[in-house]
Scaffold this active site. Sequence first.
Site, short mmCIF file in Angstrom:
data_model
loop_
_atom_site.label_atom_id
_atom_site.label_comp_id
_atom_site.label_asym_id
_atom_site.label_seq_id
_atom_site.Cartn_x
_atom_site.Cartn_y
_atom_site.Cartn_z
N ALA A 1 2.73 -1.17 4.98
CA ALA A 1 2.20 -0.89 6.41
C ALA A 1 1.68 -2.44 6.87
O ALA A 1 1.40 -2.52 8.32
CB ALA A 1 1.15 0.09 6.64
N TYR B 1 10.90 8.89 1.79
CA TYR B 1 11.11 7.74 0.84
C TYR B 1 11.70 7.93 -0.31
O TYR B 1 12.03 7.41 -1.30
CB TYR B 1 9.50 7.37 0.59
CG TYR B 1 8.83 6.90 1.81
CD1 TYR B 1 8.98 5.66 2.21
CD2 TYR B 1 7.80 7.48 2.38
CE1 TYR B 1 8.38 5.01 3.20
CE2 TYR B 1 7.02 7.20 3.22
CZ TYR B 1 7.32 5.83 3.92
OH TYR B 1 6.61 5.35 4.88
N GLU C 1 12.34 -9.56 2.46
CA GLU C 1 11.42 -8.21 2.96
C GLU C 1 12.37 -7.10 2.47
O GLU C 1 13.52 -7.11 2.68
CB GLU C 1 11.18 -8.46 4.43
CG GLU C 1 10.29 -7.29 4.93
CD GLU C 1 9.90 -7.69 6.33
OE1 GLU C 1 9.96 -8.35 6.71
OE2 GLU C 1 9.66 -6.40 6.93
N PRO D 1 0.66 -1.05 -0.03
CA PRO D 1 0.03 0.09 -0.10
C PRO D 1 0.94 1.52 0.06
O PRO D 1 1.95 1.26 0.70
CB PRO D 1 -0.77 -0.15 1.31
CG PRO D 1 -0.13 -1.30 2.14
CD PRO D 1 0.50 -1.96 1.15
N ASN D 2 0.29 2.21 -0.79
CA ASN D 2 0.89 3.57 -1.04
C ASN D 2 2.29 3.64 -1.43
O ASN D 2 2.63 4.83 -1.88
CB ASN D 2 0.97 4.25 0.67
CG ASN D 2 -0.30 4.49 1.14
OD1 ASN D 2 -1.26 4.75 0.50
ND2 ASN D 2 -0.50 3.92 2.33
N ASN E 1 7.79 -6.01 -0.19
CA ASN E 1 7.74 -4.71 0.30
C ASN E 1 6.38 -4.51 0.70
O ASN E 1 5.41 -3.94 0.04
CB ASN E 1 8.15 -3.47 -0.33
CG ASN E 1 7.90 -2.22 0.54
OD1 ASN E 1 7.41 -2.22 1.67
ND2 ASN E 1 8.77 -0.97 0.35
N HIS F 1 12.58 -2.66 2.41
CA HIS F 1 11.64 -1.41 2.83
C HIS F 1 13.01 -0.35 2.48
O HIS F 1 13.86 -0.46 2.64
CB HIS F 1 11.78 -1.32 4.37
CG HIS F 1 10.63 -2.39 4.86
ND1 HIS F 1 9.53 -2.18 4.61
CD2 HIS F 1 10.99 -3.48 5.68
CE1 HIS F 1 8.62 -3.25 5.35
NE2 HIS F 1 9.68 -4.10 5.68
N ARG G 1 12.26 4.28 12.83
CA ARG G 1 11.20 5.24 12.93
C ARG G 1 10.18 5.11 14.20
O ARG G 1 10.75 4.28 15.17
CB ARG G 1 10.46 4.89 11.60
CG ARG G 1 11.34 5.36 10.37
CD ARG G 1 10.70 5.06 9.29
NE ARG G 1 9.47 5.89 9.19
CZ ARG G 1 8.51 5.70 8.18
NH1 ARG G 1 8.66 4.59 7.23
NH2 ARG G 1 7.43 6.64 8.03
N ARG H 1 5.42 11.16 -2.35
CA ARG H 1 5.03 10.71 -0.87
C ARG H 1 6.18 11.10 -0.07
O ARG H 1 7.17 10.48 -0.08
CB ARG H 1 4.62 9.30 -0.77
CG ARG H 1 4.33 8.83 0.65
CD ARG H 1 4.05 7.37 0.67
NE ARG H 1 3.75 7.01 2.22
CZ ARG H 1 3.99 5.92 2.56
NH1 ARG H 1 4.18 4.74 2.00
NH2 ARG H 1 3.64 5.60 3.70
#
Length: 169
Positions: A92, A38, A113, A25-26, A89, A115, A122, A33
Amino acid sequence: MPRGKPGKPGKSGSSTLRILSISGPNLQLLGTREPEIYGTETLADIHTRLDARARELGCSFVGRQTNHEGDIVTWIGESPGHFDGILLNPGAYTHTSIAIYDALRATGIPCVEVHLSNPDARESFRRRSRVAPACLGRVAGFGGESYLLALAGLVTSLKIWSNDGGRSK
């Protein structure tokens, strides 16, 4: 057989390793963004670089993005026999999705995985990955380069297992 490792080389049936990249998502908003987190590179830019790097490594690459958890679960479930490994990825969903974890465990397909940012640096709610225990490894914090580093690690692992018949850990 350890989870996340192929039972036998070339499970996709192809003589070329086939890698699926799934972005959650996103991530379609990359480039605009929160660029301070990012970066300014778009997902299309990252896919272009992944495709080129995959060819250099002797692989094929397919990149997909969705905002829906069910699509991710479906694509993971459909991947055996079509792909040899996954770059994931989950966005969320990293922190909440038992369904994605279960899909990875159920298929046993090798997955890394990925990111762009470093979730451990964070907010505290981003520090727990529900997905990581079903993955070979995790690359985070290098922006778009995280995908390329993950691709190199995944392909290296797949080739090592292919050369030794899947015996190494």
